[in-house]
Design a protein around this motif. Structure first.
Motif, PDB file in Angstrom:
ATOM      1  N   LEU A  75       0.833  -1.218   0.000  1.00 23.46           N
ATOM      2  CA  LEU A  75       0.000   0.000   0.000  1.00 23.46           C
ATOM      3  C   LEU A  75       0.866   1.266   0.000  1.00 23.46           C
ATOM      4  CD1 LEU A  75      -3.100   0.528   0.163  1.00 23.46           C
ATOM      5  CD2 LEU A  75      -2.803   0.801   2.633  1.00 23.46           C
ATOM      6  N   PHE A  76       2.100   1.113   0.492  1.00 22.59           N
ATOM      7  CA  PHE A  76       2.941   2.320   0.672  1.00 22.59           C
ATOM      8  C   PHE A  76       4.160   2.321  -0.239  1.00 22.59           C
ATOM      9  CE2 PHE A  76       0.243   3.229   4.095  1.00 22.59           C
ATOM     10  CZ  PHE A  76       0.118   2.114   4.892  1.00 22.59           C
ATOM     11  N   ILE A  77       4.235   1.312  -1.125  1.00 25.15           N
ATOM     12  CA  ILE A  77       5.424   1.247  -1.976  1.00 25.15           C
ATOM     13  C   ILE A  77       5.202   2.133  -3.199  1.00 25.15           C
ATOM     14  CG2 ILE A  77       6.903  -0.241  -3.383  1.00 25.15           C
ATOM     15  CD1 ILE A  77       7.207  -0.832  -0.478  1.00 25.15           C
ATOM     16  N   ARG A  78       5.816   3.315  -3.172  1.00 27.24           N
ATOM     17  CA  ARG A  78       5.756   4.211  -4.333  1.00 27.24           C
ATOM     18  C   ARG A  78       7.198   4.500  -4.739  1.00 27.24           C
ATOM     19  NH1 ARG A  78       1.642   6.663  -0.790  1.00 27.24           N
ATOM     20  NH2 ARG A  78       3.168   8.157  -0.005  1.00 27.24           N
ATOM     21  N   GLU A  82      10.208   9.070  -1.879  1.00 18.90           N
ATOM     22  CA  GLU A  82       9.728   9.814  -0.710  1.00 18.90           C
ATOM     23  C   GLU A  82      10.415   9.367   0.564  1.00 18.90           C
ATOM     24  OE1 GLU A  82       6.112   8.135  -2.197  1.00 18.90           O
ATOM     25  OE2 GLU A  82       5.017   9.880  -1.478  1.00 18.90           O
ATOM     26  N   GLU A  83      10.574  10.329   1.495  1.00 21.20           N
ATOM     27  CA  GLU A  83      11.159  10.011   2.803  1.00 21.20           C
ATOM     28  C   GLU A  83      10.287   8.979   3.518  1.00 21.20           C
ATOM     29  OE1 GLU A  83      13.200  12.943   5.846  1.00 21.20           O
ATOM     30  OE2 GLU A  83      11.036  12.839   6.343  1.00 21.20           O
ATOM     31  N   ILE A  84       8.985   9.126   3.348  1.00 17.53           N
ATOM     32  CA  ILE A  84       8.038   8.255   4.057  1.00 17.53           C
ATOM     33  C   ILE A  84       8.246   6.800   3.626  1.00 17.53           C
ATOM     34  CG2 ILE A  84       6.028   8.186   2.486  1.00 17.53           C
ATOM     35  CD1 ILE A  84       4.398   9.230   4.958  1.00 17.53           C
ATOM     36  N   ARG A 102       1.470   1.640   9.330  1.00 22.06           N
ATOM     37  CA  ARG A 102       1.148   2.750   8.412  1.00 22.06           C
ATOM     38  C   ARG A 102       1.929   4.016   8.757  1.00 22.06           C
ATOM     39  NH1 ARG A 102      -4.793   3.478  11.175  1.00 22.06           N
ATOM     40  NH2 ARG A 102      -4.021   4.405  13.114  1.00 22.06           N
ATOM     41  N   PRO A 103       2.537   4.649   7.740  1.00 22.81           N
ATOM     42  CA  PRO A 103       3.236   5.919   7.956  1.00 22.81           C
ATOM     43  C   PRO A 103       2.299   7.117   7.788  1.00 22.81           C
ATOM     44  CG  PRO A 103       3.678   5.155   5.739  1.00 22.81           C
ATOM     45  CD  PRO A 103       2.787   4.116   6.389  1.00 22.81           C
ATOM     46  N   GLU A 104       1.110   6.868   7.233  1.00 26.84           N
ATOM     47  CA  GLU A 104       0.102   7.919   7.023  1.00 26.84           C
ATOM     48  C   GLU A 104      -1.245   7.220   6.857  1.00 26.84           C
ATOM     49  OE1 GLU A 104      -0.133   9.593   3.151  1.00 26.84           O
ATOM     50  OE2 GLU A 104       1.211   8.098   2.290  1.00 26.84           O
ATOM     51  N   LEU A 105      -2.330   7.976   6.802  1.00 29.11           N
ATOM     52  CA  LEU A 105      -3.663   7.375   6.779  1.00 29.11           C
ATOM     53  C   LEU A 105      -4.296   7.365   5.390  1.00 29.11           C
ATOM     54  CD1 LEU A 105      -5.150   9.019  10.022  1.00 29.11           C
ATOM     55  CD2 LEU A 105      -3.981   6.819   9.801  1.00 29.11           C
ATOM     56  N   THR A 106      -3.832   8.252   4.505  1.00 32.50           N
ATOM     57  CA  THR A 106      -4.507   8.409   3.208  1.00 32.50           C
ATOM     58  C   THR A 106      -4.568   7.124   2.377  1.00 32.50           C
ATOM     59  OG1 THR A 106      -3.790  10.715   3.250  1.00 32.50           O
ATOM     60  CG2 THR A 106      -4.617   9.882   1.160  1.00 32.50           C
ATOM     61  N   PRO A 107      -3.493   6.357   2.258  1.00 30.19           N
ATOM     62  CA  PRO A 107      -3.587   5.104   1.480  1.00 30.19           C
ATOM     63  C   PRO A 107      -4.641   4.137   2.040  1.00 30.19           C
ATOM     64  CG  PRO A 107      -1.294   5.721   1.752  1.00 30.19           C
ATOM     65  CD  PRO A 107      -2.086   6.648   2.620  1.00 30.19           C
ATOM     66  N   SER A 108      -4.753   4.074   3.374  1.00 24.87           N
ATOM     67  CA  SER A 108      -5.790   3.194   3.963  1.00 24.87           C
ATOM     68  C   SER A 108      -7.176   3.710   3.603  1.00 24.87           C
ATOM     69  CB  SER A 108      -5.632   3.162   5.485  1.00 24.87           C
ATOM     70  OG  SER A 108      -4.356   2.690   5.848  1.00 24.87           O
ATOM     71  N   LEU A 109      -7.318   5.029   3.617  1.00 24.48           N
ATOM     72  CA  LEU A 109      -8.605   5.622   3.256  1.00 24.48           C
ATOM     73  C   LEU A 109      -8.950   5.278   1.800  1.00 24.48           C
ATOM     74  CD1 LEU A 109     -10.432   8.635   4.100  1.00 24.48           C
ATOM     75  CD2 LEU A 109      -9.510   8.774   1.819  1.00 24.48           C
ATOM     76  N   ALA A 110      -7.965   5.408   0.935  1.00 21.71           N
ATOM     77  CA  ALA A 110      -8.175   5.075  -0.489  1.00 21.71           C
ATOM     78  C   ALA A 110      -8.571   3.602  -0.627  1.00 21.71           C
ATOM     79  CB  ALA A 110      -6.907   5.360  -1.278  1.00 21.71           C
ATOM     80  N   ARG A 111      -7.905   2.744   0.120  1.00 19.96           N
ATOM     81  CA  ARG A 111      -8.216   1.302   0.081  1.00 19.96           C
ATOM     82  C   ARG A 111      -9.658   1.061   0.521  1.00 19.96           C
ATOM     83  NH1 ARG A 111      -8.566  -2.014   3.898  1.00 19.96           N
ATOM     84  NH2 ARG A 111      -7.447  -0.857   5.531  1.00 19.96           N
ATOM     85  N   LEU A 112     -10.070   1.729   1.572  1.00 20.30           N
ATOM     86  CA  LEU A 112     -11.432   1.523   2.103  1.00 20.30           C
ATOM     87  C   LEU A 112     -12.478   2.032   1.114  1.00 20.30           C
ATOM     88  CD1 LEU A 112     -13.227   0.593   4.413  1.00 20.30           C
ATOM     89  CD2 LEU A 112     -12.929   2.860   5.464  1.00 20.30           C
ATOM     90  N   PHE A 207       6.757  12.836 -12.766  1.00 17.30           N
ATOM     91  CA  PHE A 207       6.170  14.005 -12.082  1.00 17.30           C
ATOM     92  C   PHE A 207       6.318  13.904 -10.564  1.00 17.30           C
ATOM     93  CE2 PHE A 207       3.618  17.579 -11.376  1.00 17.30           C
ATOM     94  CZ  PHE A 207       2.562  17.286 -10.534  1.00 17.30           C
ATOM     95  N   GLY A 208       5.918  12.751 -10.000  1.00 19.10           N
ATOM     96  CA  GLY A 208       5.977  12.576  -8.539  1.00 19.10           C
ATOM     97  C   GLY A 208       7.396  12.751  -8.026  1.00 19.10           C
ATOM     98  N   ARG A 209       8.341  12.185  -8.773  1.00 19.00           N
ATOM     99  CA  ARG A 209       9.741  12.225  -8.318  1.00 19.00           C
ATOM    100  C   ARG A 209      10.275  13.669  -8.316  1.00 19.00           C
ATOM    101  NH1 ARG A 209      14.144   9.049 -11.607  1.00 19.00           N
ATOM    102  NH2 ARG A 209      15.959  10.153 -10.784  1.00 19.00           N
ATOM    103  N   VAL A 210       9.898  14.422  -9.353  1.00 23.71           N
ATOM    104  CA  VAL A 210      10.351  15.835  -9.419  1.00 23.71           C
ATOM    105  C   VAL A 210       9.767  16.607  -8.240  1.00 23.71           C
ATOM    106  CG1 VAL A 210      10.200  17.988 -10.748  1.00 23.71           C
ATOM    107  CG2 VAL A 210      10.684  15.806 -11.918  1.00 23.71           C
ATOM    108  N   CYS A 211       8.483  16.329  -7.934  1.00 23.49           N
ATOM    109  CA  CYS A 211       7.850  17.021  -6.788  1.00 23.49           C
ATOM    110  C   CYS A 211       8.595  16.727  -5.504  1.00 23.49           C
ATOM    111  CB  CYS A 211       6.394  16.570  -6.663  1.00 23.49           C
ATOM    112  SG  CYS A 211       5.370  17.139  -8.005  1.00 23.49           S
ATOM    113  N   ILE A 212       8.986  15.483  -5.308  1.00 23.66           N
ATOM    114  CA  ILE A 212       9.686  15.106  -4.064  1.00 23.66           C
ATOM    115  C   ILE A 212      11.035  15.821  -3.978  1.00 23.66           C
ATOM    116  CG2 ILE A 212      10.660  13.162  -2.765  1.00 23.66           C
ATOM    117  CD1 ILE A 212       7.504  13.417  -3.046  1.00 23.66           C
ATOM    118  N   ILE A 213      11.702  15.973  -5.123  1.00 24.56           N
ATOM    119  CA  ILE A 213      12.985  16.704  -5.124  1.00 24.56           C
ATOM    120  C   ILE A 213      12.736  18.173  -4.784  1.00 24.56           C
ATOM    121  CG2 ILE A 213      14.916  17.478  -6.555  1.00 24.56           C
ATOM    122  CD1 ILE A 213      14.456  14.846  -8.227  1.00 24.56           C
TER     123      ILE A 213
END
Ligand SMILES: OCc1cccc(Br)n1
Length: 446
Positions: A75-78, A82-84, A102-112, A207-213
């Protein structure tokens, strides 16, 4: 050498070696590194804080949800760096499954939401307060767990959703005495970056990777930022242009730099106009450098900051329209925020806004001699059945001890069960603040 004691308390002369107590290994009574206990004082503050989180969520009409602290690691492998992800508290369980705290709640929310599918009607307005974890080398001595308040809106593509979320956080700040002079929100949109990267010919999957940088702009030297951006294939000139755009200070400047008003500008202008209507304009400012450190944001992003610049971000959030589809769900628009329980307490402390929270008990009930312990239990139950809080003294104690305990538990009054009064169905009551004393029938005790 212990002598066996007789029933009458005398001691026989027999010499009996005491049982050999095997060496008990002294355990470490502290919680694991990076984690906290919540003894009563800390728990009162935590409950005070969480009650405000939950009251604001209810005020906005959101429903509470929760999910397991333990999730599948997947669920958290992106792959956006990301640091997370680097600090994921993951392991293999006894069933050889890869799992993670869980390092955050949003992925669980998406799963639900995906799990619920068509059984729920959109839009969903859900909130949660849950413990989140990271496994960070203790070199920096930072915590490995914190509690996060999340509010999310699922199924609303318009910016009114983000505007409402910011309004809910402002409502929280106002409830605890924090003003727009103490805290602000930096607001931008990742569509700015998206428009630029398309212009520079950067593949969408980067895109995601550039944002993280970019999110690390204030955390690592700018040359490091440029180097990491270079690895994504962006040319040096485009990197210079990108960094220039991210430093513009107003929407008008941004519009000029981008050469016209695209979706990003339109969203941001709409958000600032809605902020006026929600009444929190003084709380927000445009800041093109805000991108946030989670790869899945796709639009408006925002973060709460302390204007003195002493603390880390207080909270943060934004739009994540692609997250559900990355998990195989439908393309459902979504936005939300996370608000941790640590920085806010530092901010409240800084501003002298920490509440004084003491234990409070209405009654301390005590039997005046041990034959009346049962009677005291009857009195305690009568009061508890009326919704009164009672600290029942559970053993025969001298009055001096009882008064000390009454003060320690901050009891409002003392209810004494004495022999003569009890024979008349009475108890003695002493109001501790005024010293007022009276006798009253148990069933008339209010
Ligand atoms: O802010 C990121 C984060 C995630 C989990 C636990 C802690 Br402490 N901090």
């Amino acid at each position: 050498i212990s002598a066996a004691a007789k029933a009458d308390g005398s001691r026989s002369g027999s010499i009996v070696a005491p049982p050999v107590i095997k060496d008990v290994e002294k355990i470490d009574v502290n919680p694991p590194k990076g984690t906290r206990d919540f003894p009563p004082d800390d728990m009162r503050l935590r409950n005070w804080l969480f009650n405000h989180f939950k009251e604001v969520s209810r005020l906005f009409g959101y429903e509470e949800i929760d999910f397991p602290v333990l999730e599948t690691e997947a669920l958290f492998i992106r792959k956006a760096g990301e640091e997370i992800r680097d600090q994921l508290y993951c392991f293999e369980d006894r069933g050889n499954r890869r799992v993670a705290l869980r390092p955050e709640l949003t992925p669980s929310l998406a799963r639900l939401v995906i799990q619920k599918g068509k059984s729920v009607s959109l839009p969903l307005k859900w909130f949660a307060v849950g413990q989140c974890w990271r496994y960070e080398r203790m070199t920096r001595g930072r915590r490995r767990e914190h509690y996060q308040w999340n509010m999310d809106i699922i199924g609303v593509p318009e910016v009114t959703a983000e505007a409402e979320l910011i309004s809910s956080i402002v409502t929280f700040f106002k409830r605890v005495g924090i003003t727009a002079s103490d805290v602000g929100f930096k607001v931008s949109s990742r569509k700015v970056l998206q428009e630029l990267l398309i212009k520079y010919g950067v593949p969408e999957d980067l895109f995601g990777r550039v944002c993280i940088i970019i999110d690390k702009i204030e955390k690592i030297p700018i040359d490091e930022i440029k180097k990491e951006l270079g690895f994504t294939g962006i040319s040096e000139d485009d990197i210079e242009q990108l960094l220039k755009v991210l430093s513009v200070k107003s929407l008008d400047d941004l519009e000029d730099t981008l050469g016209g008003a695209g979706e990003a500008i339109a969203d941001l202008r709409n958000l600032f106009s809605l902020a006026e209507k929600f009444g929190y304009s003084e709380w927000i400012q445009f800041d093109a450098s805000v991108v946030r450190g989670l790869a899945y944001y796709t639009g408006i992003v925002f973060e709460g900051f302390d204007r003195k610049g002493k603390l880390r971000a207080i909270c943060g959030g934004g739009r994540y329209d692609r997250l559900l589809s990355t998990y195989g769900g439908d393309d459902i628009p979504a936005c939300g925020f996370g608000f941790g329980d640590a920085v806010i307490v530092e901010l409240l402390k800084e501003n002298g806004l920490l509440p004084e929270l003491r234990q409070e008990v209405e009654n301390i009930v005590c039997a005046l001699d041990k034959d009346l312990q049962g009677a005291a239990a009857t009195v305690a139950t009568a009061l508890r059945d009326k919704g009164q809080t009672v600290d029942l003294v559970l053993e025969s104690k001298p009055l001096k001890w009882v008064f000390k305990r009454a003060s320690r538990v901050n009891a409002r009054r003392l209810v004494l069960v004495g022999k003569t009064e009890w024979e008349d169905g009475l108890v003695s009551v002493k109001v501790l603040s005024s010293g007022e004393q009276f006798q009253v029938k148990v069933n008339e005790l209010e």
